[in-house]
Structures are given as structure tokens and as C-alpha cells.
Design an enzyme around this catalytic site. Sequence first.
Site, short mmCIF file in Angstrom:
data_model
loop_
_atom_site.label_atom_id
_atom_site.label_comp_id
_atom_site.label_asym_id
_atom_site.label_seq_id
_atom_site.Cartn_x
_atom_site.Cartn_y
_atom_site.Cartn_z
N GLY A 8 0.81 -1.21 0.00
CA GLY A 8 0.00 0.00 0.00
C GLY A 8 0.84 1.26 0.00
N ALA A 9 1.88 1.27 -0.84
CA ALA A 9 2.83 2.38 -0.84
C ALA A 9 2.57 3.40 -1.94
CB ALA A 9 4.26 1.85 -0.97
N ILE A 13 0.01 6.98 4.16
CA ILE A 13 1.10 6.67 5.07
C ILE A 13 2.15 5.78 4.41
CG2 ILE A 13 1.70 5.47 7.23
CD1 ILE A 13 -1.05 6.35 8.30
N GLY A 14 1.68 4.83 3.60
CA GLY A 14 2.61 3.92 2.93
C GLY A 14 3.57 4.64 2.01
N SER A 136 -3.83 -0.09 14.29
CA SER A 136 -4.43 1.20 14.61
C SER A 136 -4.92 1.16 16.04
CB SER A 136 -5.61 1.50 13.68
OG SER A 136 -6.39 2.58 14.16
N TYR A 161 -13.65 -2.37 10.42
CA TYR A 161 -12.27 -1.86 10.33
C TYR A 161 -11.52 -2.11 11.63
CZ TYR A 161 -8.39 1.43 9.94
OH TYR A 161 -7.14 2.00 9.92
#
Length: 270
Positions: A8-9, A13-14, A136, A161
Site C-alpha cells: 500500500g505504498a 502513510i505507505g 491502529s 475496520y
Amino acid sequence: MKTILVTGASDGIGKQTALELARLGHTVLVHARSEQKAAAAVAELSKAQPGHYQPFFAELSKPREVDQLADRMLAAHPTLDVLLNNAGVFMKERQLTAEGFELSMAVNHFSHFVLTHRLLPALKAAPQGRVVHVASMAHGRGHLDLNDLTFERGFEGYGAYATSKLANVLFSNALARRLHGTAVTSNALHPGVIHTKLLTHGFGGGGAALESGARTSVFCATANALEKVSGAYFSDARQTEPSREARDAKLAEDFYALSCKLTGVTPLPA
């Protein structure tokens, strides 16, 4: 210098984590959902911060693509220093994958569960491999019902989530127990409440800057002080305690066994 895969870059954030890691001189393997997104992310990162990047892609909700990603990774990098399980989604409506997984659990937990097991040989080949799970603080609001991982009895976006983030911490702890005695560690973290696409989609906006969100991920991936630290949970680049349910060793073990059964992964001995 380390070779680090960040899932997930391509944004959020990634992407910031990839940039910060490259700034430190590490080789960053940039994962995105598609080949085009991965290539575009590498181009943008290279412009913002010259460094060593390589694109990789897979739609994490599709097990076949996760396996193909693992195959490509192992072929290109038989030694991997860090697997940073960062990719995540927030679903406002209940959706099931073709395999019958609820989508937030599929992407946030099961895909990384499979990918981590597939890449363990490369992590074990490194001098000190690390698996870093981006969870999280929301995990504290999650509740894992092993008889209803698809939320058939009631779906609410935040609840799903939060439960997927609880799954991240439980898996991190179960994996740490299985890696005891090896040079590979497994830790989970809270990146902060950060202004990302996920936060805007799920919560309407707000949050701190991306640089703040990358800080703890970079710390867990690279800090020399963590070479022998495993099964821990971090926030603001400091070790802290996760929720009571996240510390439930029996739940972690039961969930690990069930995750293996549902994904076809061969269980590792505890």
C-alpha cells in the site's frame, strides 16, 4: 542498508513511509494495487526523493494475485530485511470477495497473513528480518467473533475496520511466538490519526500530517534497538500496551489456526 517491502505504498502513510525509508538509504519495494499505480508511485517518489525503488503490484483482495506477488518477490529478492504490512481499506458497506471473505478483513488481515507466510524464507535469510504490522488504536474498539468473521450478523464500517486492526495485532503476537528463537521479529503499531484518503473516506477528514504517520513505521522497520524486540505494540515510536482483547493469547492462537484453515496456509508450530 535494508531491503524493505511496503504494501500500500502508492498513497497515504505507505507512500510517505517509502519516501522516508529511501531518504535513509534503504531499497524500497513499492507495492500498489496495479502495475500502473506501482510504476506511477515509483516515478513520483523518485522525483520527490531520489533513491532505490522497485515497483510491485497485486490486488490484495484476490488470493491469486497475492500468491503472484509473493512469487515475484521471492524471485527478485531471495533475501528481504523487512515486510511492512501497511495496506488497508475502510469499507462503509459490507462486501464479500469471490472467496467469501468480508473485504476489509480480506485486505487488512488475510492478504497479509498469506503474504507474510510466503515471504518468511526471504525474511529468515536476512541477518535480522522484521515483520511490521500497521494496525491502529481503533483495534481497541474491535471484537473478534471467530464464528462470524464476515459480519453476517451485523455490519458496521468502523466495527469491521476496528476488528481487522485487532486481527493485525493478534496475528503479530501469534507470529512472534512462532518466530521465537529465530532472527525474525514481529511487531505491530498505531501510526497515529493521520490525514489520509482512508481517514477521509471512513471518518470525514482531519488528522495529522503524513510525516507523523510514517514515523513509527520507519522506527519499527529500522531502529537498531528493536533487533531483539518481538511481539510488541508501538505508538508514537514507543512501546505501549494494546487492548485487553489484543493481549488474549488463547484468542490469538485460535484465530491463527482459523486463519490458516481459511487461507490454506500451513500452520507454523508455536
